[in-house]
Each structure stands twice: as structure tokens, then as C-alpha cells.
Design a protein around this motif. Structure first.
Motif, PDB file in Angstrom:
ATOM      1  N   LYS A  49     -31.243  -8.640 -62.021  1.00  0.00           N
ATOM      2  CA  LYS A  49     -32.276  -7.891 -62.332  1.00  0.00           C
ATOM      3  C   LYS A  49     -33.058  -7.166 -61.273  1.00  0.00           C
ATOM      4  O   LYS A  49     -33.298  -5.828 -62.150  1.00  0.00           O
ATOM      5  CB  LYS A  49     -33.726  -9.325 -62.391  1.00  0.00           C
ATOM      6  N   ASP A  75     -41.566  -6.623 -66.567  1.00  0.00           N
ATOM      7  CA  ASP A  75     -41.912  -8.082 -66.408  1.00  0.00           C
ATOM      8  C   ASP A  75     -40.641  -8.649 -67.674  1.00  0.00           C
ATOM      9  O   ASP A  75     -40.674  -9.481 -68.149  1.00  0.00           O
ATOM     10  CB  ASP A  75     -42.925  -9.186 -67.320  1.00  0.00           C
ATOM     11  N   THR A  76     -40.452  -7.540 -68.645  1.00  0.00           N
ATOM     12  CA  THR A  76     -39.371  -7.934 -69.854  1.00  0.00           C
ATOM     13  C   THR A  76     -38.106  -8.457 -69.461  1.00  0.00           C
ATOM     14  O   THR A  76     -37.281  -8.920 -69.899  1.00  0.00           O
ATOM     15  CB  THR A  76     -38.715  -6.929 -70.905  1.00  0.00           C
ATOM     16  N   ASP A  78     -37.537 -10.216 -67.101  1.00  0.00           N
ATOM     17  CA  ASP A  78     -37.723 -10.964 -66.564  1.00  0.00           C
ATOM     18  C   ASP A  78     -36.569 -12.371 -67.839  1.00  0.00           C
ATOM     19  O   ASP A  78     -36.885 -13.497 -67.954  1.00  0.00           O
ATOM     20  CB  ASP A  78     -38.987 -12.229 -66.543  1.00  0.00           C
ATOM     21  N   LEU A  79     -36.752 -11.977 -69.207  1.00  0.00           N
ATOM     22  CA  LEU A  79     -36.433 -12.708 -69.971  1.00  0.00           C
ATOM     23  C   LEU A  79     -34.934 -13.139 -69.554  1.00  0.00           C
ATOM     24  O   LEU A  79     -34.084 -13.801 -70.194  1.00  0.00           O
ATOM     25  CB  LEU A  79     -36.092 -11.562 -71.520  1.00  0.00           C
ATOM     26  N   ASP A  81     -33.995 -14.500 -66.967  1.00  0.00           N
ATOM     27  CA  ASP A  81     -34.306 -15.470 -66.522  1.00  0.00           C
ATOM     28  C   ASP A  81     -33.979 -16.565 -67.556  1.00  0.00           C
ATOM     29  O   ASP A  81     -33.312 -17.384 -67.729  1.00  0.00           O
ATOM     30  CB  ASP A  81     -35.250 -16.229 -66.094  1.00  0.00           C
ATOM     31  N   THR A 150     -39.075 -24.698 -69.274  1.00  0.00           N
ATOM     32  CA  THR A 150     -38.766 -23.996 -69.403  1.00  0.00           C
ATOM     33  C   THR A 150     -37.162 -24.683 -69.281  1.00  0.00           C
ATOM     34  O   THR A 150     -37.062 -24.137 -71.201  1.00  0.00           O
ATOM     35  CB  THR A 150     -38.855 -22.856 -68.979  1.00  0.00           C
ATOM     36  N   CYS A 178     -42.517 -15.444 -69.692  1.00  0.00           N
ATOM     37  CA  CYS A 178     -41.696 -13.903 -69.199  1.00  0.00           C
ATOM     38  C   CYS A 178     -42.361 -13.434 -68.446  1.00  0.00           C
ATOM     39  O   CYS A 178     -43.084 -12.878 -67.944  1.00  0.00           O
ATOM     40  CB  CYS A 178     -41.555 -13.509 -69.946  1.00  0.00           C
ATOM     41  N   TYR A 179     -43.873 -13.170 -69.557  1.00  0.00           N
ATOM     42  CA  TYR A 179     -45.543 -12.285 -69.598  1.00  0.00           C
ATOM     43  C   TYR A 179     -46.513 -13.161 -68.437  1.00  0.00           C
ATOM     44  O   TYR A 179     -47.151 -12.116 -68.715  1.00  0.00           O
ATOM     45  CB  TYR A 179     -45.618 -11.445 -70.811  1.00  0.00           C
TER      46      TYR A 179
END
Length: 227
Positions: A49, A75-76, A78-79, A81, A150, A178-179
Motif C-alpha cells: 500500500k 482509501d480505495t 485499503d481494499l 487489506d 471484518t 474501506c471508506y
């Protein structure tokens, strides 16, 4: 006083993680090294990331709409993760509850060590008391609940015998996770929320998110027997 404050912060941030590991029965499954494995995958995911963010999203965006769009795309990332947690779950044998707890606790612990340990060691040992370290410790406990929830949603999403409508709901919840930082930052900016009130909102979100996830998991477990 300095040592006392540091000790309080360490207890506040680490004891809930220890209790979650012990009281959940993971120690009886010998899940320690699986938690370590989850932490290693977490670190690798964060490295990827960081490389993506440094390459495609340099930190030179101004204020306004452009900044909001940039934060959306950040923040996209973070997908990743979710992908990392998916690989963690696939590498853990056993029943559903042990898999999601091992993945969630291992992932959350790795994030705690990398993002909080140095902060507490340097800051909480300072000569002056500051509430920010208490806030960070409480926030880490909120994140523990969120990461376990999650991991549970990802495990449910990966099942082939899950109802399609339920799978759609789970997918939307995972995307929302994620957002979440962007939504909270926007809400804080618009409503001019203080740090403590923002923490309360994050805790409320994690509680609702966790209870909703638990409800889905329990209902699916009753139907197809995945305990």
C-alpha cells in the motif's frame, strides 16, 4: 508520574488484546504462530500500500474537491487489506470461529504494534501528561472489534453456499469499511466534532458493525452449521 502514565497506556492498549486471545480459547488451539503469520501478511500488505500511495498519490494535493477525490482514491487502496485478510483466513485451518478470531486478532495486533508502540514509547513517557495517548489506546480497542468483524465478513463472503442477497450485503459492508476514514473525516469537518466525540462515533460504528456481523454469522451458522 511519567512512568505511571506510560504503564496505564500500555495496560489500556495491550490488556484487551491479551484477554481477547486468552478468553476466546485461541491459546488452546495453538494459534499463536498463526497470529504471527497474520501479522507478517499485514506488514507485507502495508508495504504494498505504501508503494502504491507513494507512486500514484503523492502528498501534494491542495484543499477542496481535488483533495476529496484524492482521499477517495487513497482509501480505495485499503481494499488491499481485505485481500490480505482473505489470504490470512485461507492459511488458517480449523472451524469458522477460530479462523476469524485468529485472523482478526493477529491483524489487529500487528497494526497495534506498528502504529501505536513507538508512539507510546516516545510520547507517553514524556514529562507532561497528554490525553491524546489515552485516546489512541481507546481507538486501538475499537479497531480490535472492527478487524475481527471484518475478518468474519470476509470469511462469510468466501463461502460458496452463501445466499447471493446476503453476499451482496456483506460486500457492501466490506466496501463501507474501506471508506470509513473518509466518511468520518468528512463528518468531523462538517460538524466540527471534537476528538472525544469523534472517538465515541467510531466506537458506536464499531459496535453496530460488530453486532450486525455477529447477527449475520449466527443466522448463517444456524442454517448451514458452520460452528
Amino acid at each position: 508520574m511519567t512512568l505511571y502514565h506510560f504503564g496505564n497506556c500500555v495496560a489500556l492498549v495491550y490488556v484487551p488484546y491479551y484477554l481477547a486471545y486468552k478468553q476466546s480459547g485461541l491459546s488452546e488451539y495453538g494459534a499463536f504462530w498463526k497470529c504471527v503469520q497474520a501479522g507478517m501478511i499485514y506488514m507485507f500488505t502495508q508495504l504494498i500500500k505504501m508503494l502504491v500511495l507513494a507512486t500514484f498519490f503523492p502528498d501534494n494535493v491542495g484543499e477542496g474537491t481535488g483533495s476529496l477525490i484524492a482521499e477517495f482514491f487513497k482509501d480505495t487502496v485499503d481494499l488491499a487489506d481485505l485481500v490480505g485478510l482473505y489470504f490470512v483466513l485461507n492459511g488458517i485451518p480449523g472451524k469458522g470461529h477460530s479462523k476469524v478470531l485468529t485472523a482478526g486478532i493477529g491483524w489487529a495486533t500487528a497494526e497495534l504494534i506498528l502504529s501505536r508502540a513507538l508512539l507510546l514509547w516516545i510520547g507517553a513517557r514524556g514529562a507532561e501528561f497528554d490525553w491524546i495517548y489515552i485516546q489512541k489506546c481507546l481507538e486501538s480497542n475499537v479497531l480490535l472489534v472492527q478487524h475481527i468483524a471484518t475478518a468474519t465478513l470476509i470469511w462469510l463472503w468466501s463461502r460458496h453456499n452463501l445466499n447471493k442477497n446476503l453476499k451482496t450485503i456483506i460486500t457492501l459492508l466490506l466496501i463501507l469499511t474501506c471508506y470509513k476514514p473518509l466518511l468520518f473525516d468528512s463528518l468531523t469537518h462538517i460538524l466540527q466534532l471534537g476528538v472525544w466525540l469523534g472517538l465515541v462515533i467510531k466506537a458506536a460504528f464499531a459496535l453496530v458493525y460488530g453486532l450486525f456481523t455477529l447477527t449475520i454469522y449466527a443466522s448463517v451458522a444456524d442454517i448451514i452449521g458452520i460452528y
